[in-house]
Structures are given as structure tokens and as C-alpha cells.
Design a protein around this motif. Structure first.
Motif, PDB file in Angstrom:
ATOM      1  N   UNK A 112      74.684 171.856  35.059  1.00 35.44           N
ATOM      2  CA  UNK A 112      73.471 172.007  36.020  1.00 35.44           C
ATOM      3  C   UNK A 112      72.634 172.874  35.948  1.00 35.44           C
ATOM      4  N   UNK A 113      72.525 172.945  36.695  1.00 35.42           N
ATOM      5  CA  UNK A 113      71.212 174.155  37.727  1.00 35.42           C
ATOM      6  C   UNK A 113      71.308 175.033  38.555  1.00 35.42           C
ATOM      7  N   UNK A 114      71.016 176.155  38.587  1.00 41.13           N
ATOM      8  CA  UNK A 114      70.945 177.222  39.678  1.00 41.13           C
ATOM      9  C   UNK A 114      69.782 177.496  40.374  1.00 41.13           C
ATOM     10  N   UNK A 115      69.430 178.011  42.343  1.00 40.58           N
ATOM     11  CA  UNK A 115      68.247 178.224  42.198  1.00 40.58           C
ATOM     12  C   UNK A 115      68.787 179.639  42.942  1.00 40.58           C
ATOM     13  N   UNK A 116      68.759 180.801  41.788  1.00 35.99           N
ATOM     14  CA  UNK A 116      69.093 181.471  42.994  1.00 35.99           C
ATOM     15  C   UNK A 116      68.673 182.625  43.951  1.00 35.99           C
TER      16      UNK A 116
ATOM     17  N   UNK B  31      65.704 174.899  31.485  1.00 35.30           N
ATOM     18  CA  UNK B  31      64.438 175.786  31.179  1.00 35.30           C
ATOM     19  C   UNK B  31      63.959 175.691  32.456  1.00 35.30           C
ATOM     20  N   UNK B  32      63.620 176.622  32.949  1.00 35.35           N
ATOM     21  CA  UNK B  32      61.974 176.684  33.478  1.00 35.35           C
ATOM     22  C   UNK B  32      62.928 176.372  35.936  1.00 35.35           C
ATOM     23  N   UNK B  33      64.528 176.732  35.124  1.00 36.29           N
ATOM     24  CA  UNK B  33      65.437 176.879  36.556  1.00 36.29           C
ATOM     25  C   UNK B  33      65.492 178.479  36.243  1.00 36.29           C
ATOM     26  N   UNK B  34      66.265 178.888  37.294  1.00 38.03           N
ATOM     27  CA  UNK B  34      66.615 180.190  37.412  1.00 38.03           C
ATOM     28  C   UNK B  34      67.671 180.394  36.488  1.00 38.03           C
ATOM     29  N   UNK B  35      68.736 179.460  36.764  1.00 38.36           N
ATOM     30  CA  UNK B  35      70.253 179.842  36.250  1.00 38.36           C
ATOM     31  C   UNK B  35      71.115 178.604  35.887  1.00 38.36           C
TER      32      UNK B  35
ATOM     33  N   UNK C 160      78.726 178.997  35.287  1.00 31.18           N
ATOM     34  CA  UNK C 160      77.497 179.758  35.672  1.00 31.18           C
ATOM     35  C   UNK C 160      78.008 180.662  34.990  1.00 31.18           C
ATOM     36  N   UNK C 161      75.967 180.462  34.447  1.00 25.48           N
ATOM     37  CA  UNK C 161      75.529 181.819  33.827  1.00 25.48           C
ATOM     38  C   UNK C 161      75.144 182.443  34.069  1.00 25.48           C
ATOM     39  N   UNK C 162      75.491 183.994  35.128  1.00 24.10           N
ATOM     40  CA  UNK C 162      74.407 184.109  35.703  1.00 24.10           C
ATOM     41  C   UNK C 162      73.133 184.728  34.964  1.00 24.10           C
ATOM     42  N   UNK C 163      72.260 185.011  35.727  1.00 24.18           N
ATOM     43  CA  UNK C 163      70.768 185.565  34.912  1.00 24.18           C
ATOM     44  C   UNK C 163      70.527 186.700  34.024  1.00 24.18           C
ATOM     45  N   UNK C 164      71.609 187.679  35.093  1.00 20.37           N
ATOM     46  CA  UNK C 164      71.683 189.336  34.515  1.00 20.37           C
ATOM     47  C   UNK C 164      72.349 188.801  33.347  1.00 20.37           C
ATOM     48  N   UNK C 165      72.973 188.107  32.593  1.00 24.11           N
ATOM     49  CA  UNK C 165      73.941 187.823  31.270  1.00 24.11           C
ATOM     50  C   UNK C 165      72.490 188.455  30.117  1.00 24.11           C
ATOM     51  N   UNK C 166      71.677 186.992  30.648  1.00 22.64           N
ATOM     52  CA  UNK C 166      70.973 187.264  29.708  1.00 22.64           C
ATOM     53  C   UNK C 166      69.504 188.558  29.370  1.00 22.64           C
ATOM     54  N   UNK C 167      70.084 189.462  30.465  1.00 19.95           N
ATOM     55  CA  UNK C 167      69.305 190.998  30.695  1.00 19.95           C
ATOM     56  C   UNK C 167      70.154 192.208  30.352  1.00 19.95           C
ATOM     57  N   UNK C 168      71.927 191.904  30.414  1.00 22.77           N
ATOM     58  CA  UNK C 168      72.729 193.143  29.631  1.00 22.77           C
ATOM     59  C   UNK C 168      73.490 192.792  28.516  1.00 22.77           C
ATOM     60  N   UNK C 169      74.143 192.635  29.165  1.00 25.24           N
ATOM     61  CA  UNK C 169      75.890 192.688  28.640  1.00 25.24           C
ATOM     62  C   UNK C 169      75.444 191.995  26.895  1.00 25.24           C
TER      63      UNK C 169
END
Length: 471
Positions: free
Chosen positions: A76-80, A65-69, A429-438
């Protein structure tokens, strides 16, 4: 549809997989493109899709929460955008999807985080294209859905900090990178998608603020590309934004890294009534259909050619290009649209999930990854919106069922490292675009969503709701 440079090293299929792929590419088969799973009723399918979205969203909230991905396998977390910097990318990407699915507590939680924590002035070199379609677009969509003015304020501040990439360029084609704090620019060689995928977000920002500078910057960049077309009406792949010269003269449409340039010509014409953009789309699309479309093994493909001569230079197909049936359909070329959709439906039917890239000339896989890309289901959504035909729902649900079976993990959904391995090898990894698109495309197909105007709704290349929010 994010731009991706295809790997130079070809991933070779096993002998059995080559035989399967070769057979699939050698002859058309109605059975090959048929749905592999039974389609439930619309309400049941919508409920399943919403449930899976919530599963992935809760995984993100727990671990990142609060991180990019989120990295849903390891937690873990990923900075995009930049190491050590976060923009809460997945939160921005998810905001309008949460709203369309009527997850209002999550909408409030996410919008509050953006208002309190998103910093558009970080000392970070960000990729302009990604910042526009993801952050600018996400903030715009969030504002349209929720009515929160602070989201528009954040959006405008971010766009202002991205503008030096356009205004400091001698040609008007943006540099690839800009530092949000200093305004320093960099990256003078840029592909078409990154140069010309700004007008939807910047044009809408101009409409909402009454400030034309955003529209003017985006339109100038699109014109600069169009004016450099060849006598055949084709465009190359990359340009030097300072000199205006082509650095790669391959016409690789509809594949990356040029894909969304064509998409935004159509979308800009549709969203803003700009006839000139529509004329540019028509001229360039006619050239692609004339010089690049070919039929092999009974299926439609788009070869790569030299933009000046039309000479064939490659036969690669990228999953990122599988959005093209939807664009062709919206642009009026329905026969070509359905033919190319059938090609990708065949590939889906012959793989657990679609690989990132193939060489259809040799029936081999160039990239065996699956990065949770949304382009195929984006095309299904577009063609269903245009025709209402059930088969697009059937194939979209087959796509969804494949992801659920193979890429669902306790922490959400993850990418695959190799879809040709048995069993399929997952990544983390869950790419951020997953939450926007599919999940959004799928949900809108099945849910009869009351917050979406199905007559006027328009989504950006990143799946952001740019028109059609019903509040």
C-alpha cells in the motif's frame, strides 16, 4: 532526527527482558558493546549497503511511485503530510542518496518526476518543520547534486509558501502548520526542534538566491528561543509562539522534541561562519552537560530536569537522541561524545534492533517500536568522520546487519511494532527518511564515494547533502 513525543503509557518488558536490561544497565561491559557480526572489507560492505538501498527503492517504485511513502508488506501507500495529497516525499528524500551512489538513471527518473509533478501550491495544511527539513532540504540537495535549476525554483516556491508561518507570528517563532495555498497558519504551541530547525535550509536558500528573507526568518526564530533560556542556561520544551511563554519548562535535551535545535546552532555556525550561533551552542551545551549528564550503572545518560531549578523530572532516553554523540564530538566535547555513544552501543548489543525509548532509571522500555530511525548510525558516521577509528565502522555495520536480519521484507524495509517480542513483530511502513539517511550514512562510511568531499561535506538533520557535492 525527527521530533517525537514519547508515549505516556510505558511498555513493560517481560521478566527475562527486564533482567537482561537491568543487568546491562547495572554495570559496564566491554563485551556488551562489542560488534556482534564480522566486519567485511570496506568495498564489500559498501556493496551490501548499496544493494539493500536499491532493494528498498525498487520496492517503493513498484508499489508507491509518486506517492509519499510505501507500505512494503501490504503493497500500500501512505500520505505523509495530508490525507489525499502527495508530494512524492520518498522521491525527494532519495534524490541525493541516489546521486551519491551513482545510480544515475534513478536520479534522472526522480528529478524528472519532481519537475513534472511536485506541486508546492497544494491546498494542504503541512507541518512546517517536516516540510523544511524534508522537502526544502531535499530539493536543495537535489539541485546541488544535479545542477538542475528547476529543482531550485520548486524549492524557492515552496519556501515562499512556508514563510507565512514565520512572518505572521508576533514573536518570529513559526506556527506549526501553514496551508500552502492560502497561507493560513495554525498551531501556536510548538517544540524547540520545530521552531529552530530551519536555518541550514533557509540559510542555504538565501545564499543560492541572494534573498536574505529566508535566513532572516530562521535566525530570528532561533534567537527568540535562545533569549528565553533560564538563569541556568537551560531551555524548556515547548513555547507559545504568539505570547512567547513557555508551555513546558522541562529541559529534555538531547531528546525530542528539542533535539535538532541544538544541532542547527552548531550546523548554522559551521555552514555559514556565524559566530553568534556558535556562541549560543556553546553556552546551551555547557548547561546541558553541567545539569543533565549523569552516570548510572557505569553508563552516561541525560536526565530530564526543570529548566529553572535543575530538579530531576525524568530519566527517559529516546533513540532520536542517540544522534547526540556526533554533535558533541563536532562541538569539541569528545569524551562526553564517546561515553554516550558507548551507552547506545550497549543498547544495540542487547536488542535485535534498538527500541524507540527506554526509562533507564527503571531499565524498562517505554516504546518497543523501531521506526527505522537513523540517529545511532548518524552518530557513528560523525564520530568516524572526526576520528577515523575502526570501531565506529564496526558498530555501524552491526546496526546495519540487525536491520537486514530483522526488518528486511520482500517489498523493502519496514518498521517494527515490538522489538521485545520473540520473534520481533514487524509493522508495515518505510518512512521517507529511510531513503535520505540510514543507507547514506552507512554508504559514506564504507564507499570512499567519489562524489562526496569528505573534507568539507555537511549533512542536514535529515541527512541531506548541504555541502560537499563533487560534480
Amino acid at each position: 532526527m525527527r521530533s517525537l513525543s514519547l508515549p505516556r503509557r510505558r511498555t513493560v518488558l517481560s521478566a527475562a527482558a527486564v533482567a537482561t536490561a537491568g543487568a546491562a544497565l547495572a554495570r559496564p561491559s566491554a563485551a556488551a558493546a562489542a560488534p556482534a557480526v564480522d566486519l567485511p572489507g570496506d568495498a564489500a560492505a559498501a556493496g551490501e549497503i548499496r544493494e539493500e538501498f536499491v532493494h528498498s527503492w525498487e520496492g517503493y517504485k513498484r508499489a508507491a511511485w509518486g506517492y509519499d511513502e510505501v507500505r512494503p508488506v501490504s503493497g500500500g501507500r501512505n500520505d505523509f503530510f495530508a490525507s489525499g495529497r502527495t508530494f512524492g516525499l520518498s522521491i525527494v528524500e532519495a534524490l541525493d542518496t541516489l546521486w551519491l551512489m551513482e545510480l544515475d538513471d534513478e536520479v534522472a527518473l526522480s528529478a524528472d518526476w519532481i519537475e513534472e509533478h511536485l506541486d508546492p501550491a497544494q491546498d494542504a495544511d503541512v507541518q512546517v518543520f517536516e516540510a523544511v527539513i524534508r522537502l526544502v532540504g531535499g530539493l536543495l540537495a537535489g539541485h546541488l547534486c544535479t545542477g538542475r535549476t528547476v529543482l531550485l525554483d520548486r524549492c524557492r516556491e515552496l519556501a515562499d509558501r512556508l514563510l507565512p508561518a514565520f512572518t505572521r507570528s508576533p514573536t518570529g517563532m513559526p506556527y506549526r502548520y501553514v496551508n500552502l495555498r492560502s497561507g493560513a497558519v495554525g498551531g501556536n504551541t510548538s517544540p524547540l526542534a520545530e521552531i529552530g530547525s530551519n536555518i541550514v535550509e533557509f540559510g542555504l536558500l538565501s545564499q543560492l538566491t541572494g534573498d536574505q528573507k529566508y535566513w532572516d526568518a530562521a535566525k530570528r526564530a532561533m534567537r527568540a528561543v535562545f533569549d528565553r533560556r533560564s538563569a541556568l542556561g537551560l531551555l524548556g520544551t515547548t513555547l507559545d509562539v504568539e505570547t512567547g511563554r513557555w508551555t513546558d519548562t522541562t529541559s529534555c535535551a538531547p531528546n525530542p522534541p528539542v533535539d535538532s535545535y541544538y544541532e542547527y546552532l552548531w550546523a548554522g555556525a559551521e555552514l555559514f561562519g556565524d559566530r553568534e550561533l556558535g556562541d549560543w551552542y556553546r553556552l546551551l551545551t555547557d548547561a546541558v552537560l553541567r545539569h543533565q549528564l549523569e552516570v548510572q550503572g557505569g553508563y552516561t545518560w541525560y536526565r530530564q530536569v526543570d529548566y529553572a531549578t535543575g530538579r530531576t523530572t525524568g530519566r527517559t532516553a529516546s533513540e532520536l537522541g542517540s544522534f547526540y554523540p556526533g554533535l558533541l564530538g563536532k562541538g569539541g566535547d569528545m569524551d562526553a561524545a564517546v561515553a554516550y555513544y558507548d551507552t547506545w552501543s550497549m543498547l544495540l548489543a542487547n536488542n535485535p534492533v534498538v527500541p524507540e525509548a527506554i526509562d533507564y532509571g527503571s531499565a524498562s522500555v517505554r516504546s518497543a517500536r523501531n521506526d527505522l530511525r537513523p540517529e545511532y548510525v548518524n552518530a557513528a558516521y560523525d564520530l568516524w568522520m572526526l576520528t577515523g577509528e575502526r570501531r565506529f565502522k564496526e558498530t555501524a555495520y552491526t546496526y546495519f546487519a540487525g536491520l537486514r536480519e530483522h526488518l528486511r521484507v520482500p517489498g523493502g524495509y519496514t518498521v517494527a511494532e515490538d522489538v521485545t517480542a520473540s520473534p520481533l513483530r514487524r509493522g508495515d511502513l518505510t518512512p521517507g527518511y529511510w531513503f535520505a539517511e540510514n543507507p547514506k550514512y552507512l554508504y559514506l562510511m564504507f564507499a570512499a564515494a567519489p562524489r562526496f568531499d569528505y573534507r568539507s561535506g555537511l549533512l542536514s538533520t535529515e541527512g541531506k547533502l548541504m555541502r560537499g557535492a563533487v560534480r
